[in-house]
Design a protein around this motif. Structure first.
Motif, PDB file in Angstrom:
ATOM      1  N   UNK A 171       0.839  -1.190   0.000  1.00  0.00           N
ATOM      2  CA  UNK A 171       0.000   0.000   0.000  1.00  0.00           C
ATOM      3  C   UNK A 171       0.873   1.239   0.000  1.00  0.00           C
ATOM      4  N   UNK A 172       0.351   2.313  -0.538  1.00  0.00           N
ATOM      5  CA  UNK A 172       1.110   3.559  -0.597  1.00  0.00           C
ATOM      6  C   UNK A 172       1.435   4.028   0.809  1.00  0.00           C
ATOM      7  N   UNK A 173       2.673   4.410   1.017  1.00  0.00           N
ATOM      8  CA  UNK A 173       3.122   4.866   2.329  1.00  0.00           C
ATOM      9  C   UNK A 173       3.812   3.793   3.137  1.00  0.00           C
ATOM     10  N   UNK A 174       3.692   2.508   2.729  1.00  0.00           N
ATOM     11  CA  UNK A 174       4.340   1.421   3.459  1.00  0.00           C
ATOM     12  C   UNK A 174       5.819   1.362   3.126  1.00  0.00           C
ATOM     13  N   UNK A 175       6.567   0.775   4.055  1.00  0.00           N
ATOM     14  CA  UNK A 175       7.982   0.529   3.820  1.00  0.00           C
ATOM     15  C   UNK A 175       8.134  -0.846   3.201  1.00  0.00           C
ATOM     16  N   UNK A 176       9.013  -0.969   2.226  1.00  0.00           N
ATOM     17  CA  UNK A 176       9.206  -2.244   1.549  1.00  0.00           C
ATOM     18  C   UNK A 176      10.688  -2.491   1.344  1.00  0.00           C
ATOM     19  N   UNK A 177      11.080  -3.741   1.537  1.00  0.00           N
ATOM     20  CA  UNK A 177      12.475  -4.140   1.330  1.00  0.00           C
ATOM     21  C   UNK A 177      12.525  -5.219   0.260  1.00  0.00           C
ATOM     22  N   UNK A 178      13.375  -5.026  -0.720  1.00  0.00           N
ATOM     23  CA  UNK A 178      13.546  -5.960  -1.822  1.00  0.00           C
ATOM     24  C   UNK A 178      14.917  -6.607  -1.692  1.00  0.00           C
ATOM     25  N   UNK A 179      14.939  -7.940  -1.494  1.00  0.00           N
ATOM     26  CA  UNK A 179      16.219  -8.618  -1.326  1.00  0.00           C
ATOM     27  C   UNK A 179      16.851  -8.907  -2.672  1.00  0.00           C
ATOM     28  N   UNK A 180      18.140  -9.209  -2.632  1.00  0.00           N
ATOM     29  CA  UNK A 180      18.875  -9.563  -3.849  1.00  0.00           C
ATOM     30  C   UNK A 180      19.548 -10.915  -3.649  1.00  0.00           C
ATOM     31  N   UNK A 181      18.773 -11.893  -3.217  1.00  0.00           N
ATOM     32  CA  UNK A 181      19.312 -13.234  -3.023  1.00  0.00           C
ATOM     33  C   UNK A 181      19.445 -13.943  -4.371  1.00  0.00           C
ATOM     34  N   UNK A 182      20.634 -14.372  -4.677  1.00  0.00           N
ATOM     35  CA  UNK A 182      20.906 -15.057  -5.938  1.00  0.00           C
ATOM     36  C   UNK A 182      21.669 -16.347  -5.649  1.00  0.00           C
ATOM     37  N   UNK A 183      22.108 -16.997  -6.717  1.00  0.00           N
ATOM     38  CA  UNK A 183      22.858 -18.244  -6.559  1.00  0.00           C
ATOM     39  C   UNK A 183      24.300 -18.008  -6.119  1.00  0.00           C
ATOM     40  N   UNK A 184      24.785 -16.770  -6.166  1.00  0.00           N
ATOM     41  CA  UNK A 184      26.165 -16.481  -5.778  1.00  0.00           C
ATOM     42  C   UNK A 184      26.299 -16.535  -4.265  1.00  0.00           C
ATOM     43  N   UNK A 185      27.273 -17.301  -3.783  1.00  0.00           N
ATOM     44  CA  UNK A 185      27.436 -17.500  -2.337  1.00  0.00           C
ATOM     45  C   UNK A 185      28.591 -16.698  -1.755  1.00  0.00           C
ATOM     46  N   UNK A 186      29.344 -16.015  -2.576  1.00  0.00           N
ATOM     47  CA  UNK A 186      30.475 -15.240  -2.091  1.00  0.00           C
ATOM     48  C   UNK A 186      30.001 -14.096  -1.202  1.00  0.00           C
ATOM     49  N   UNK A 187      30.858 -13.748  -0.229  1.00  0.00           N
ATOM     50  CA  UNK A 187      30.537 -12.627   0.664  1.00  0.00           C
ATOM     51  C   UNK A 187      31.050 -11.299   0.110  1.00  0.00           C
ATOM     52  N   UNK A 188      31.842 -11.366  -0.951  1.00  0.00           N
ATOM     53  CA  UNK A 188      32.396 -10.145  -1.547  1.00  0.00           C
ATOM     54  C   UNK A 188      31.682  -9.873  -2.872  1.00  0.00           C
ATOM     55  N   UNK A 189      30.474  -9.345  -2.763  1.00  0.00           N
ATOM     56  CA  UNK A 189      29.662  -9.067  -3.936  1.00  0.00           C
ATOM     57  C   UNK A 189      29.338  -7.581  -4.007  1.00  0.00           C
ATOM     58  N   UNK A 190      29.158  -7.103  -5.214  1.00  0.00           N
ATOM     59  CA  UNK A 190      28.668  -5.742  -5.431  1.00  0.00           C
ATOM     60  C   UNK A 190      27.283  -5.825  -6.067  1.00  0.00           C
TER      61      UNK A 190
END
Length: 462
Positions: A283-302
């Motif tokens: 709904x308009x005015x709500x806070x939303x978070x979009x994750x970027x979970x992918x198949x890459x498991x490295x901790x050093x990602x951009x």
């Protein structure tokens, strides 16, 4: 330039044209880059098929077997139609050097098992038709490597189990249609089904199976029906399940859900949350978070996000206090607006290993229901007030005092108006007019009666 000046070039062109005509079998029809050998009584594949084929139609024949590399001399082949043949299996390497295939039709054959080597190397394949065979098993790696796949049809077979876990965002980013209808599936791994990408769930067809009624099954279909998926709405009557596994006690569970009244349906989690689906409604005015979970498991990602209205977003480029990009790739919108709706694409890059992966989330921002109601209520109230003003103006038209005084017949009482009851609507408009014409005095049409019963002077609005 004449042919006599370049006799070698002329002979070469003539030879190519003559050769292209000879490579078209007499039982086939060759037009431009399309070769049709449909309904020709073929029992084996001809070795003299044109190498320039882009579309090859071998449907409605009697082919029972294809040798390895059957199409390796057709580098331009994109559409291959082999429906209505007698194929029961495919040998290893049938599609070697045929990586350009985009459309493959193997429907209405006699395939029994779809083995994982069948479609190896067809990474450009977009549409795969396997319906109306005798398929009872689909091996786990069957669709592996088909990263361009958009639509796949397994309907009208004898499938009892399907490897849903093999379909993920990174493995099949474009898959929007998975037709498993009219098979023999009784119990599905619902956790794997719920983990499918959102676009696949929206295009997953499971009607006309032998599902057993249980709460896990009903919960999944309940959510899909709530979201208005066409795969559910278009086949509501074909979605059936059997109570306690008895085929004679089959119900249309989307029409008659009394059997599931005791089931606990998961509630929607309130925002803010990290979105794990490919589609989200807020709904308009709500806070939303979009994750970027992918198949890459490295901790050093951009991470880089492509938003529909702000373009590319990185940690360094964001200068908007209402948008944040966290180190783990999560994009947060503090207060979503309607114009924030659209497709968000995140790209994760592993620079050390030279790998990248993407994740897509389709966001729809809706106006709050309460706001829509208030707007409609205000509009309705304004219409009512306007109507009242018009009626008052029509039926209580003011006139000069001299024209309003008329003698009344004796003995007939005269109905009077109470000016105080109309002062808020009528007299306010009189005041507005008096600003323009200050010398005019407006009175009610009917004369007022004095206390002794004699006719008095009409009251006027100041």
């Amino acid at each position: 330039m004449t042919c006599g000046q370049y006799p070698g070039l002329f002979l070469l062109l003539l030879g190519l044209l003559h050769g292209s005509e000879e490579t078209c079998p007499s039982i086939c029809l060759c037009v431009s880059d399309t070769v049709s050998c449909s309904s020709s009584g073929l029992t084996r594949l001809s070795s003299s098929l044109p190498t320039f084929s882009v579309t090859l139609d071998l449907s409605h024949n009697h082919l029972t077997w294809l040798s390895p590399g059957s199409f390796n001399k057709m580098p331009r082949l994109e559409n291959l139609q082999m429906a209505h043949n007698q194929l029961s299996t495919l040998s290893h390497g049938v599609f070697n050097n045929a990586s350009g295939l985009r459309h493959l039709d193997l429907s209405s054959n006699k395939l029994l098992v779809v083995e994982q080597h069948y479609f190896q190397g067809l990474w450009r394949l977009e549409e795969l038709l396997l319906f109306n065979n005798k398929i009872a098993q689909v091996e786990a790696g069957t669709l592996g490597g088909l990263s361009s796949l958009k639509k796949v049809y397994f309907s009208l077979n004898q499938i009892t189990h399907f490897p849903f876990f093999s379909i993920q965002d990174h493995s099949h980013p474009f898959l929007t249609m998975l037709d498993l209808s009219s098979n023999r599936m009784t119990r599905l791994p619902w956790e794997d089904v719920k983990a499918l990408p959102g676009l696949v769930q929206r295009g997953l067809y499971l009607h006309n199976n032998s599902l057993i009624c249980d709460c896990s099954m009903y919960s999944v279909f309940w959510h899909w029906d709530l979201r208005g998926y066409d795969s559910i709405r278009d086949f509501a009557d074909e979605h059936t399940c059997s109570i306690y596994g008895d085929p004679r006690a089959s119900i249309r569970f989307l029409r008659h859900n009394r059997f599931f009244h005791n089931c606990t349906v998961e509630k929607t989690i309130s925002q803010p949350v990290t979105v794990l689906l490919s589609n989200v409604l807020v709904s308009e005015g709500d806070r939303v978070r979009l994750d970027c979970q992918t198949s890459l498991s490295s901790t050093d990602l951009s991470f880089t996000w492509l938003s529909p209205n702000k373009g590319y977003l990185t940690e360094a480029s964001i200068n908007d206090s209402l948008i944040s990009l966290f180190p783990n790739g999560t994009l947060e919108i503090q207060a979503a607006k309607v114009n924030d709706s659209g497709l968000y694409v995140c790209t994760a890059v592993d620079i050390k290993q030279a790998l990248n992966a993407t994740r897509e989330v389709n966001v729809t921002v809706l106006l709050p229901a309460a706001q829509s109601f208030n707007t409609g209520y205000t509009t309705l109230l304004g219409c009512i007030v306007t109507t009242v003003v018009i009626l008052v103006y029509l039926y209580l038209t003011p006139c000069r005092c001299t024209c309003c005084k008329q003698s009344n017949p004796p003995g007939i009482p005269i109905a009077t108006y109470d000016p105080s009851t109309l002062s808020s609507v009528f007299c306010s408009s009189i005041r507005d007019q008096s600003k323009i014409q200050t010398n005019k005095h407006v009175a009610f049409m009917e004369p007022m009666m004095s206390e002794d019963g004699t006719e008095g002077t009409p009251e006027s609005c100041p």
